[in-house]
Design a protein around this motif. Sequence first.
Motif, mmCIF file in Angstrom:
data_model
loop_
_atom_site.group_PDB
_atom_site.id
_atom_site.type_symbol
_atom_site.label_atom_id
_atom_site.label_comp_id
_atom_site.label_asym_id
_atom_site.label_seq_id
_atom_site.Cartn_x
_atom_site.Cartn_y
_atom_site.Cartn_z
ATOM 1 N N MET A 14 0.830 -1.203 0.000
ATOM 2 C CA MET A 14 0.000 0.000 0.000
ATOM 3 C C MET A 14 0.866 1.255 0.000
ATOM 4 S SD MET A 14 -2.799 -1.404 2.723
ATOM 5 C CE MET A 14 -3.782 0.066 2.848
ATOM 6 N N ARG A 15 1.935 1.236 0.764
ATOM 7 C CA ARG A 15 2.826 2.400 0.801
ATOM 8 C C ARG A 15 3.563 2.581 -0.513
ATOM 9 N NH1 ARG A 15 4.925 1.513 7.004
ATOM 10 N NH2 ARG A 15 3.198 2.660 7.961
ATOM 11 N N ALA A 16 3.837 1.477 -1.199
ATOM 12 C CA ALA A 16 4.487 1.571 -2.504
ATOM 13 C C ALA A 16 3.530 2.089 -3.573
ATOM 14 C CB ALA A 16 5.032 0.206 -2.917
ATOM 15 N N ASN A 17 2.240 1.923 -3.362
ATOM 16 C CA ASN A 17 1.221 2.357 -4.323
ATOM 17 C C ASN A 17 0.310 3.388 -3.658
ATOM 18 O OD1 ASN A 17 -0.554 2.567 -6.450
ATOM 19 N ND2 ASN A 17 -1.309 0.470 -6.328
ATOM 20 N N ARG A 18 0.896 4.495 -3.194
ATOM 21 C CA ARG A 18 0.130 5.532 -2.484
ATOM 22 C C ARG A 18 -0.972 6.155 -3.329
ATOM 23 N NH1 ARG A 18 2.353 6.906 2.522
ATOM 24 N NH2 ARG A 18 4.522 6.309 2.716
ATOM 25 N N ALA A 19 -0.788 6.164 -4.633
ATOM 26 C CA ALA A 19 -1.810 6.761 -5.503
ATOM 27 C C ALA A 19 -3.143 6.031 -5.341
ATOM 28 C CB ALA A 19 -1.356 6.721 -6.953
ATOM 29 N N ALA A 20 -3.118 4.715 -5.251
ATOM 30 C CA ALA A 20 -4.363 3.962 -5.065
ATOM 31 C C ALA A 20 -4.756 3.900 -3.596
ATOM 32 C CB ALA A 20 -4.214 2.545 -5.617
ATOM 33 N N ALA A 21 -3.779 3.826 -2.696
ATOM 34 C CA ALA A 21 -4.077 3.684 -1.276
ATOM 35 C C ALA A 21 -4.697 4.936 -0.677
ATOM 36 C CB ALA A 21 -2.812 3.317 -0.509
ATOM 37 N N SER A 22 -4.418 6.090 -1.243
ATOM 38 C CA SER A 22 -4.923 7.339 -0.670
ATOM 39 C C SER A 22 -6.275 7.746 -1.251
ATOM 40 C CB SER A 22 -3.904 8.460 -0.872
ATOM 41 O OG SER A 22 -3.675 8.658 -2.251
ATOM 42 N N THR A 23 -6.858 6.923 -2.104
ATOM 43 C CA THR A 23 -8.179 7.201 -2.663
ATOM 44 C C THR A 23 -9.122 6.054 -2.311
ATOM 45 O OG1 THR A 23 -7.653 6.118 -4.760
ATOM 46 C CG2 THR A 23 -7.230 8.497 -4.613
ATOM 47 N N SER A 24 -10.388 6.339 -2.370
ATOM 48 C CA SER A 24 -11.380 5.304 -2.090
ATOM 49 C C SER A 24 -11.775 4.638 -3.398
ATOM 50 C CB SER A 24 -12.602 5.936 -1.429
ATOM 51 O OG SER A 24 -13.524 4.954 -1.081
ATOM 52 N N PRO A 25 -11.961 3.357 -3.508
ATOM 53 C CA PRO A 25 -11.825 2.346 -2.482
ATOM 54 C C PRO A 25 -10.376 1.893 -2.267
ATOM 55 C CG PRO A 25 -12.558 1.266 -4.466
ATOM 56 C CD PRO A 25 -12.445 2.753 -4.765
ATOM 57 N N LEU B 278 2.605 -7.496 -13.942
ATOM 58 C CA LEU B 278 3.794 -8.288 -13.654
ATOM 59 C C LEU B 278 4.996 -7.794 -14.440
ATOM 60 C CD1 LEU B 278 2.323 -11.896 -13.627
ATOM 61 C CD2 LEU B 278 2.971 -10.502 -11.681
ATOM 62 N N GLY B 279 6.151 -7.946 -13.829
ATOM 63 C CA GLY B 279 7.404 -7.693 -14.525
ATOM 64 C C GLY B 279 7.787 -6.231 -14.579
ATOM 65 N N PRO B 280 9.046 -5.976 -14.958
ATOM 66 C CA PRO B 280 9.517 -4.598 -15.071
ATOM 67 C C PRO B 280 8.857 -3.889 -16.254
ATOM 68 C CG PRO B 280 11.200 -6.140 -15.818
ATOM 69 C CD PRO B 280 10.074 -6.960 -15.279
ATOM 70 N N GLY B 281 8.691 -2.599 -16.102
ATOM 71 C CA GLY B 281 8.092 -1.801 -17.176
ATOM 72 C C GLY B 281 6.640 -2.148 -17.415
ATOM 73 N N ASN B 282 5.951 -2.543 -16.363
ATOM 74 C CA ASN B 282 4.555 -2.933 -16.544
ATOM 75 C C ASN B 282 3.709 -1.719 -16.894
ATOM 76 O OD1 ASN B 282 3.747 -1.586 -14.110
ATOM 77 N ND2 ASN B 282 4.415 -3.352 -12.943
ATOM 78 N N ASN B 283 2.615 -1.974 -17.537
ATOM 79 C CA ASN B 283 1.675 -0.935 -17.939
ATOM 80 C C ASN B 283 0.424 -1.094 -17.084
ATOM 81 O OD1 ASN B 283 0.493 1.128 -19.308
ATOM 82 N ND2 ASN B 283 -0.017 -0.073 -21.131
ATOM 83 N N CYS B 284 0.564 -0.817 -15.808
ATOM 84 C CA CYS B 284 -0.489 -1.107 -14.842
ATOM 85 C C CYS B 284 -0.888 0.181 -14.133
ATOM 86 C CB CYS B 284 0.051 -2.129 -13.843
ATOM 87 S SG CYS B 284 -1.149 -2.752 -12.704
ATOM 88 N N SER B 285 -2.169 0.470 -14.094
ATOM 89 C CA SER B 285 -2.644 1.653 -13.381
ATOM 90 C C SER B 285 -2.561 1.393 -11.872
ATOM 91 C CB SER B 285 -4.090 1.952 -13.776
ATOM 92 O OG SER B 285 -4.957 0.975 -13.244
ATOM 93 N N PRO B 286 -2.532 2.468 -11.062
ATOM 94 C CA PRO B 286 -2.508 2.261 -9.608
ATOM 95 C C PRO B 286 -3.703 1.458 -9.095
ATOM 96 C CG PRO B 286 -1.890 4.504 -10.122
ATOM 97 C CD PRO B 286 -2.336 3.881 -11.411
ATOM 98 N N THR B 287 -4.871 1.666 -9.669
ATOM 99 C CA THR B 287 -6.052 0.914 -9.246
ATOM 100 C C THR B 287 -5.923 -0.561 -9.600
ATOM 101 O OG1 THR B 287 -7.420 2.884 -9.558
ATOM 102 C CG2 THR B 287 -8.575 0.774 -9.440
ATOM 103 N N ALA B 288 -5.444 -0.847 -10.812
ATOM 104 C CA ALA B 288 -5.246 -2.246 -11.217
ATOM 105 C C ALA B 288 -4.169 -2.904 -10.358
ATOM 106 C CB ALA B 288 -4.873 -2.325 -12.689
#
Length: 182
Positions: A69-80, A101-111
């Motif tokens: 959660m601390r590594a992904n503060r963008a998602a952790a600081s918003t609801s849900p 998964l993996g380096p250079g992933n194309n993953c949004s903070p919510t995902a």
Amino acid sequence: MMTPMTSRSTGARESMSGFTLVEVMVAVLIISIGMLGVARLVLAAVTANDSAYFRTQAAAFAYSILDQMRANRAAASTSPGYKVSYSTYSAPGATVGSNCLGPGNNCSPTAMAQYDLYEWQQQLSAALPGGQGQIIMNFPAGSGQVTATITVKWDDTLAYWNFGGSKTVPTTTQTFTLESAL
């Protein structure tokens, strides 16, 4: 003149030294009872060790998701964000797992939050008997300080029974709770 004294056998049976069969059997019985007591103590120690191991695992999993959660503060600081209850979590879509998964992933903070929760729930259920997790997020108005209450629960019935608990109790749930600011 005196003659030296000599011992003569008078026909009496000489006293035998050693153990009789009854004495040996009594000694074996006493040792057996003592060994049963030692075996019971070992069983109790093993059960207590298992219970302590589960508690340690629960603490490690709670701190692990807190680090995510601390590594992904963008998602952790918003609801849900990372909010999840024991019974309402479902697996993310197949694309979430492959994108995160993996380096250079194309993953949004919510995902990424969904993927982290999925992985966390899988680890809990695999490592702890009946293991489940819950995260309650608190967004106090005006403070800007987000807090998370992470609770891990598991079934510890076997330890309960071995330490004298009633066997009529269907399950005994243990919980570990961690509350921290992000």
